[in-house]
Write a protein that holds these residues in place. Sequence first.
Motif, PDB file in Angstrom:
ATOM      1  N   PRO A  88       0.836  -1.192   0.000  1.00 22.93           N
ATOM      2  CA  PRO A  88       0.000   0.000   0.000  1.00 22.93           C
ATOM      3  C   PRO A  88       0.874   1.247   0.000  1.00 22.93           C
ATOM      4  N   PRO A  89       0.441   2.334  -0.619  1.00 16.60           N
ATOM      5  CA  PRO A  89      -0.829   2.528  -1.336  1.00 16.60           C
ATOM      6  C   PRO A  89      -0.778   2.098  -2.800  1.00 16.60           C
ATOM      7  N   ILE A 118       8.977  -3.649   8.058  1.00 14.61           N
ATOM      8  CA  ILE A 118       8.464  -2.790   9.139  1.00 14.61           C
ATOM      9  C   ILE A 118       8.530  -3.544  10.464  1.00 14.61           C
ATOM     10  N   GLU A 165       4.848   6.390   4.535  1.00 15.28           N
ATOM     11  CA  GLU A 165       4.179   7.577   5.076  1.00 15.28           C
ATOM     12  C   GLU A 165       3.054   7.244   6.079  1.00 15.28           C
ATOM     13  N   PRO A 166       2.124   6.297   5.763  1.00 14.77           N
ATOM     14  CA  PRO A 166       1.070   5.973   6.741  1.00 14.77           C
ATOM     15  C   PRO A 166       1.616   5.417   8.058  1.00 14.77           C
ATOM     16  N   PHE A 167       2.721   4.671   7.999  1.00 16.22           N
ATOM     17  CA  PHE A 167       3.298   4.136   9.234  1.00 16.22           C
ATOM     18  C   PHE A 167       3.840   5.270  10.091  1.00 16.22           C
ATOM     19  N   ALA A 217       2.779   8.368  10.042  1.00 14.45           N
ATOM     20  CA  ALA A 217       1.687   9.216  10.509  1.00 14.45           C
ATOM     21  C   ALA A 217       0.892   8.563  11.635  1.00 14.45           C
ATOM     22  N   GLU A 218       0.739   7.238  11.597  1.00 12.67           N
ATOM     23  CA  GLU A 218      -0.177   6.594  12.543  1.00 12.67           C
ATOM     24  C   GLU A 218       0.503   6.006  13.764  1.00 12.67           C
TER      25      GLU A 218
END
Lengths: 294, 242
Positions: free
Chosen positions: B36-37, B159, B178-180, B182-183
């Motif tokens: 993803p994405p 990850i 990026e999502p990792f 951010a979250e």
Amino acid sequence: MFSYCTDPSTLSGLTWLSCYLTTGKHIAFYASFGTVMLLLAITAPAALTFGFLGAMAARSHIAPLRWIGKIYTAMVRGIPDIAFFLFVPIALDQGLEYLRHRWKCPDWGEAVRQGNDFVVCAEAKLPLSTAPQWVHEGYGFTLAVLAFAFVFGAFAANVLYGAMQAVPKAQIETAAAYGMTQRQSFWRILVPQMWVYALPGLSNLWQILVKATPLLFLLGIEDIVYWARELGGSKTARFSDYPHGDWRMWYFLGLLVFYLLLTWLSEKGFSRLMTRLSHGQATMAGEAQRKAAA
Amino acid sequence: MKKLLLATALTAISASAAFAAGHGTTIRMGTEGAYPPYNFLNDAGEVDGFERELGDELCARAELTCEWVTNEWDSIIPNLVSGNYDTIIAGMSITDERDEVIDFTQNYTQPDPSAFLAMSDSVDLEGGVIAAQTGTIQASFIASTGATLLEFATPDETIAAVRNGEVDAVLADKGFLEPFDAENADLMFVGDDVLLGGGIGMGIRESDPELKAKFDAAIQSMKDDGTLNALIEKWLPGSATF
């Protein structure tokens, strides 16, 4: 799945879990258990057939047939399984496509091997690229079953060959004295008696086959290991309604329990079968049964 | 026993039942489904993401029927050249090494920055242990630096390796990390971004120039009318557009 699952971020506890465990991905995971059981159900009898033919060939009085049987068992026992699992499906697939290519497109001008590419005409593709996805999956599965049956058949051939040798010679000689032909004594005397000698080896083989099913994953089939890894991997909230961390350990623990249960159940099944087969046999177990009854 | 043997025969026959349906040109799109994405499996178990949406649009423009299939990253090129599917659309950067084995369409993303993700900002990116997915441009980049490279088969495992302290940091496409970042409060970007590769393109067999031309034309038309930029902004916020 359930009506309350539309917004999972508002759920918690068991309701969340009930939604999470019924996503389309999880359904595919549960279905893949069926794939594994189907593989076992088809491979076991197929491997036994390969094994029986192999053992018969290895005992044959016709020399070339005997060589084939001996070479088959020696080869598979000497080469790592994994090499066979990777080799057999690719070789079969390309071999079949090549034959179909020669048959369907005799006027094809270009070479089949162009550098790295293996190119056959569109009509010779197996399955055709227009075929629905399930056909492609079924085809891949069939190749995998053949690879499994080929490899495990060789081990079964060796076990059955040993079992056939273990039947007391006196039994065969008596059959001959009664005037039975070789064929008759083979089917009436040897085969019914050999199973009891073959069973310990065959049950061992079955357990190894059960444990070898995760190799399906290597052949690109979406089996339980594939889905466990896919589902267990951490998910971010942006791309999934059910974000979670690295849960691979729990999924693999589930697989562990499944396999342990499967081997435990088959162990029980085999011990019952052994009791039945020993009945009336000239073996120690058969003798013990006779004494206990008397 | 007899039934089971019959079942064996039936499965063998079902493979040849493939000769039935036959219409138009069906193109099988090979992807990884774990990045993803760019491409991933959604909750329903279907291929989703930037490349799904892009690929469906390209197929519509090129008037092809497309079927999505997933394949392990490791064997994604060998299975293309042996004809199991017809294209690779899996976030694959255009590099010279890959171009020797397969052909690429024109790129549909700009060269995307790769970034380091770590648990603390004091890690040693020059001499530490860095994770990357096997066979990626990031892996070859780490191998060329002084850092120790640790390779993993899937992006997800890289990850996990950072989280459990097996490696100091992971190098991957920034859009994926990026999502990792951010979250998760414990994961952060460290060091400078590095620019690798020549953008992402679709991989196509070298013996298949017609298909390459079709997709090249479709990508060009999406670049010209701005729909490609809209897709990049939707799925890869922060990435350069055309």
